[in-house]
Design an enzyme around this catalytic site. Structure first.
Site, PDB file in Angstrom:
ATOM      1  N   PHE A  80       2.712  -2.474  -0.343  1.00  0.00           N
ATOM      2  CA  PHE A  80       2.846  -1.013  -0.323  1.00  0.00           C
ATOM      3  C   PHE A  80       2.608  -0.482  -1.732  1.00  0.00           C
ATOM      4  O   PHE A  80       2.855  -1.189  -2.710  1.00  0.00           O
ATOM      5  CB  PHE A  80       4.261  -0.622   0.119  1.00  0.00           C
ATOM      6  N   THR A 122       3.160  -7.412   3.878  1.00  0.00           N
ATOM      7  CA  THR A 122       2.457  -6.146   3.652  1.00  0.00           C
ATOM      8  C   THR A 122       2.725  -5.669   2.232  1.00  0.00           C
ATOM      9  O   THR A 122       3.837  -5.795   1.722  1.00  0.00           O
ATOM     10  CB  THR A 122       2.877  -5.080   4.674  1.00  0.00           C
TER      11      THR A 122
END
Ligand SMILES: O=C(O)C(=O)C[C@]1(C(=O)O)C=C[C@@H](O)C=C1
Length: 373
Positions: A275, A273
């Site tokens: 960010f 992921t």
């Protein structure tokens, strides 16, 4: 100057003496560095004013960490060495001014992991219940910076984050990637064979879909607000004698004292992921940067083609293009565009100027250092 292998003692007492001597040198040097950071803070306050001084400088931090990696000769690996310096700088920054970092909570989420990876451990953590709360906390000045998820390699973009930029004046001032490993967790008194419900965030359930279909086809999947919340619910259920499992990462499993039934259950082993770090300042070039734009296209044939053509002609490398409904006109769209380079670079400036002529609106969401760690 690097130490030769032959200079290293060979007996345990002598090796420990050497380690003690080195430790005291390292400690003295770290404190000397910290004194420089304290002085940096004084200079910044004198030059920029006590209230408006900017202490956190992501472009400088990226340069320091890149240099650490470039000059590293081992045996510690580049990343390992950079992590040590990451924490030293975090402590130095906290000495200048403790940074309050808002992130998508609760405590124990991957977003908290991203905040710690990016800023080091010497921050004041401010977990928020939703992405727009993170934005608001930074906009109001209650937090210095915020951390929000923006895309996952398996599940794609986090629309809520992209949409939050529309009405916000915040800038993107950094990015950080976290490898996401999920575990199936139960309270210690729960027999995994009895599990009837599995709690997690909808994205995490999706990232483990094939594994769940294969091994837990009969358990009901329940989407909750975060995987840390799923872990909390599994702990609570355990106390009430209910056989509930959660899918969450290591921090959450430790935080809620859950047992790991199966580790690394994500369908794609390189599940990652990305960010974003959001703040109030524009970030100067670090030498290796990315820029994010929000572009509203004119509603006419070939509009998208004309936007993209500009990148091609100026040799600017586009790394991402996302389309979202404009929310203003039915079937109108806005584009989120990431590209390599800083908005002050000559070619990037030319592209942005051309886009301004060709699109109905261009908003520079920020130029920021490419993630180092
Ligand atoms: O160089 C600066 O501006 C500093 O404040 C020093 C320092 C560091 O410890 O190296 C600390 C915090 C900043 O984010 C960047 C670097």
């Amino acid at each position: 100057m690097s130490t030769k292998k032959d200079d290293i003692p060979t007996t345990l007492p002598l090796l420990r003496d050497r380690i003690d001597a080195l430790d005291s040198q390292i400690q003295r040097l770290i404190n000397e560095r910290a004194m420089c950071a304290e002085k940096v803070a004084e200079v910044k306050m004198a030059e920029q004013g006590v209230q408006s001084a900017v202490f956190y400088r992501p472009e400088r931090e990226a340069q320091v960490l890149r240099r650490v990696m470039e000059r590293n000769e081992g045996p510690l690996g580049n990343e390992e060495m950079a992590k040590i310096f990451r924490q030293i700088m975090s402590s130095c920054l906290a000495l200048e001014k403790p940074m309050r970092i808002a992130f998508l909570g609760p405590v124990g989420t991957f977003t908290q992991q991203a905040a710690l990876k990016h800023f080091g451990n010497s921050i004041v953590s401010a977990p928020m219940a939703a992405i727009d709360e993170v934005f608001r906390e930074v906009e109001s000045g209650a937090a210095n910076y915020g951390v929000v998820p923006v895309e996952n390699s398996t599940e794609g973009v986090v629309n809520h984050t992209l949409d939050s930029f529309r009405g916000s004046r915040l800038k993107i001032c950094g990015e950080v990637e976290v490898r996401i490993h999920h575990n199936l967790l139960v309270a210690p008194n729960v027999n995994p064979d009895d599990v009837t419900h599995i709690y997690s965030h909808q994205q995490s359930l999706a990232q483990c879909r094939a594994w769940l279909d294969r091994y837990w086809p009969h358990a009901e999947r329940v989407a909750v607000s975060s995987n840390a919340e799923g872990a909390r619910l599994a702990e609570e259920a355990g106390k009430n004698g209910k056989a509930v499992a959660a899918i969450a990462g290591d921090i959450a499993s430790e935080l809620y004292s859950l047992s790991v039934v199966s580790a690394n259950i994500e369908d794609h082993p390189d599940n990652t992921t990305r960010f974003l770090i959001i703040g109030n300042e524009k970030i100067p070039p670090s030498g290796k940067d990315k820029t994010s734009l929000l572009v509203s296209a004119k509603n006419e044939p070939g509009a998208l083609y004309r936007l993209l053509e500009s990148f091609e002609r100026h040799g600017v490398d586009m790394t991402r293009l996302e389309t979202r409904p404009s929310l203003i006109s039915k079937w109108g769209y806005v584009f989120y565009i990431d590209f390599v380079g800083h908005c002050e670079d000559a070619q990037c400036r030319s592209v942005i100027e051309e886009l301004r002529e060709r699109a109905s609106e261009v908003k520079v969401l920020g130029s920021y250092p490419v993630a180092v760690l």
